[in-house]
Design a protein around this motif. Sequence first.
Motif, short mmCIF file in Angstrom:
data_model
loop_
_atom_site.label_atom_id
_atom_site.label_comp_id
_atom_site.label_asym_id
_atom_site.label_seq_id
_atom_site.Cartn_x
_atom_site.Cartn_y
_atom_site.Cartn_z
N UNK A 19 3.58 -8.29 62.56
CA UNK A 19 3.61 -7.52 61.32
C UNK A 19 2.49 -7.93 60.39
N UNK A 20 2.04 -9.18 60.49
CA UNK A 20 0.97 -9.63 59.61
C UNK A 20 -0.33 -8.91 59.91
N UNK A 21 -0.42 -8.26 61.08
CA UNK A 21 -1.67 -7.62 61.45
C UNK A 21 -1.96 -6.38 60.61
N UNK A 22 -0.97 -5.91 59.82
CA UNK A 22 -1.28 -4.78 58.98
C UNK A 22 -1.11 -5.11 57.52
N UNK A 23 -0.85 -6.36 57.21
CA UNK A 23 -0.94 -6.79 55.83
C UNK A 23 0.28 -6.58 54.97
N UNK A 24 1.44 -6.32 55.55
CA UNK A 24 2.67 -6.28 54.77
C UNK A 24 3.74 -7.04 55.52
N UNK A 25 4.73 -7.53 54.81
CA UNK A 25 5.78 -8.30 55.44
C UNK A 25 6.73 -7.39 56.20
N UNK A 26 7.27 -7.87 57.32
CA UNK A 26 8.12 -7.06 58.18
C UNK A 26 9.44 -7.75 58.44
N UNK A 27 10.50 -7.01 58.78
CA UNK A 27 11.80 -7.60 58.96
C UNK A 27 11.95 -8.27 60.31
N UNK A 28 13.01 -9.05 60.47
CA UNK A 28 13.30 -9.72 61.72
C UNK A 28 14.23 -8.90 62.59
N UNK A 29 14.44 -7.61 62.29
CA UNK A 29 15.18 -6.79 63.21
C UNK A 29 16.37 -6.07 62.65
N UNK A 30 16.19 -5.16 61.74
CA UNK A 30 17.32 -4.39 61.25
C UNK A 30 16.88 -2.96 60.98
N UNK A 31 17.66 -1.99 61.44
CA UNK A 31 17.45 -0.61 61.07
C UNK A 31 18.08 -0.41 59.71
N UNK A 32 17.31 0.01 58.74
CA UNK A 32 17.82 0.11 57.38
C UNK A 32 18.36 1.50 57.12
N UNK A 33 19.40 1.61 56.28
CA UNK A 33 19.94 2.93 55.96
C UNK A 33 18.87 3.83 55.38
N UNK A 34 18.87 5.07 55.79
CA UNK A 34 17.96 6.02 55.20
C UNK A 34 16.58 6.04 55.81
N UNK A 35 16.30 5.17 56.78
CA UNK A 35 14.96 5.17 57.37
C UNK A 35 14.99 6.02 58.63
N UNK A 36 14.21 7.09 58.65
CA UNK A 36 14.14 7.98 59.78
C UNK A 36 12.76 7.86 60.39
N UNK A 37 12.69 7.29 61.56
CA UNK A 37 11.42 6.96 62.15
C UNK A 37 10.58 8.20 62.45
N UNK A 38 9.27 8.04 62.26
CA UNK A 38 8.33 9.04 62.73
C UNK A 38 7.98 8.72 64.17
N UNK A 39 7.59 9.73 64.90
CA UNK A 39 7.30 9.55 66.31
C UNK A 39 5.80 9.47 66.56
N UNK A 40 5.38 8.72 67.58
CA UNK A 40 3.97 8.71 67.93
C UNK A 40 3.47 10.13 68.17
N UNK A 41 2.28 10.39 67.66
CA UNK A 41 1.69 11.72 67.79
C UNK A 41 1.86 12.58 66.56
N UNK A 42 2.83 12.24 65.70
CA UNK A 42 2.98 12.99 64.46
C UNK A 42 1.75 12.79 63.58
N UNK A 43 1.39 13.82 62.83
CA UNK A 43 0.22 13.76 61.96
C UNK A 43 0.66 13.85 60.49
N UNK A 44 -0.10 13.19 59.64
CA UNK A 44 0.15 13.21 58.21
C UNK A 44 -1.03 13.87 57.50
#
Length: 616
Positions: A19-44
């Motif tokens: 997680x440090x490779x992108x410069x923000x802190x990351x969790x040790x393994x929990x899916x958080x309420x309300x987080x809906x993952x984006x899929x590879x290939x999606x564009x913004x």
Amino acid sequence: MTAKNDIGPTQSIGSAPSAASYGVNAPRGADLPGSESLRPGMQLNGVYEIDALLARGGMGEVYKGHSIQTGDLVAIKVIRADLAENEVAIALFRNEASKLHRLHNEAIIRYFVFSVDPALQRTYLAMEFVEGEPLSQMLRRAPLPPEAVRRLACRVALGLHAAHKRDIIHRDVSSDNIVIQNNDVEEAKIIDFGIARSTQAGTTLIDIGFAGKLNYVSPEQLGLYGGDVGARSDIYSLGLVLVEALRGAPVDMGGTQVEVIDKRKSVPSLDGVDPRLAPVIEKMLQPDPAARQQSMQEVAEDFARIVIEPPARDRAAPARGGAFRSPARAGARKPPITLVLAAGLAPVAIALIAAAYFWLAGPVQKRPETSPQADVVLQPPPEQPPLTAPPGSPPVTEPEAPNPPATPPGVVTRESVLRYVEGYAGATCFSILSAAATASSTRIEAIGAERSAFDELNAAFSRAMGFEADIKAILVPTAECAALDFYKAAKPAAALAPQVQIDTPFLRAGQALTGSIAGARDRKVEALLISDDGMIQNVTNALPTSRPRPFSLAVTRPRAGGQPQILMFVSSASPLAALKLGKPGKAAQILAAAEAEAAGRQEQLGVAMNYFYVTE
């Protein structure tokens, strides 16, 4: 493991980079309420494309992505779906992007674009993708040589000086938030400006009030010396990081609430610090901000004037690689226990609740890659059949308080980890609240009155699983032990308990405790408040009758500031006379009577428990 906020920077998730490779802190393994993952290939916005999920955190998710036009890698922080219409959250997100987009320095992570994708309706922030290793992780292997520390100090100080010139104070300078690229301290990057404060605007960029890891905070962040948090606060925190780099271990600045304050009233011991660097670091660590260097520019100049010749055996090697020539230390350090607080509290309040909220931490041990992690709410362990012996053989004696056996390396599974955690009994006045686990990482939230109980859990889990868990520990006063033991006794009937969520565990005096309750439809539910002095109050009448039930409860200021208070919901098949309270009473007596009443009716109780703090 290192001490960290509720999301930590040193663990890889699946096969993704650290997680440090992108410069923000990351969790040790929990899916958080309300987080809906984006899929590879999606564009913004037709500008960036998602490659992989890197981590989940309190406000959202972070993805590895790339620019569609150039192919350049980026890290993309996407705000949680349930916060998409939260105006405050969006404003904080926008502030972070606005302040840091204009901050250009080689030692600071770059922020690129803040936008909302019109198709997905997801707010996101694109930033520099930094490949590297957190300084904290490096220091577990060996301390840095003095010359490497000198060069690191110059690099980081000049980066922070650039931020300070734009009136941005980091407020969370720690070894977790300095990433070393290419094993070279002169390519260090300062990350996680998400909780930085703008001195000009007077507001935090990503949260309000206190921020930072308590072990690294300055005296003024705890309300001492006027409580004015400015550039010299970052100077103090960097001083602690540099001592850690020279010793290979963090300075112990934690302890009880009294100890945390006392340790910041004098310069911490500099034993083991190179005498050529000690005078500059000693000045950085002066308790009174006025006695420190006036700016990070001055800090960098002080270190630049120091001349340190490398050892003769190292002079033939390139200087840029010499930062990490020290051999690894033999043996593992005893895992430190570091106090950590969530953002959102005023500095004065932090001084009060410092002793009540901490992480158990120690060295990270690598585990095999595993499937994606999942957030798990503890359920009671399955009942085991009694031990019996074949006819004619000696009777089987059940072992006393057995612990699940250690699972051989390579055979650990998510299920075996959860079985161990669910079956762990621990001491009296101690209970595990929840856990999130994979086969290689586990996060446990536990509550208890004695620190030794958390130490025992830490050691027992490590022996059984072969790696250490992140343990979020909530210390409560002994007057609340009756509530903890009552909750623990009811855990086998956890399915009967209502589902309760509170909006925030940190309240200011006079602020209502809000949240919602669901489930337990056909059962009688009593709502109870247990204060830090062991008194219990029935607040059921304040609950609405609708389902799911949002609630708003008035709470009183605690007798001893900063102690966790307990909100408990008890479900039963029919009303419990013991809990029909006309006025507050002693929790130990009332809960014992309720337990006895239920036992007399041969009835199981469902108990849900939450904790919260009331600050000034």
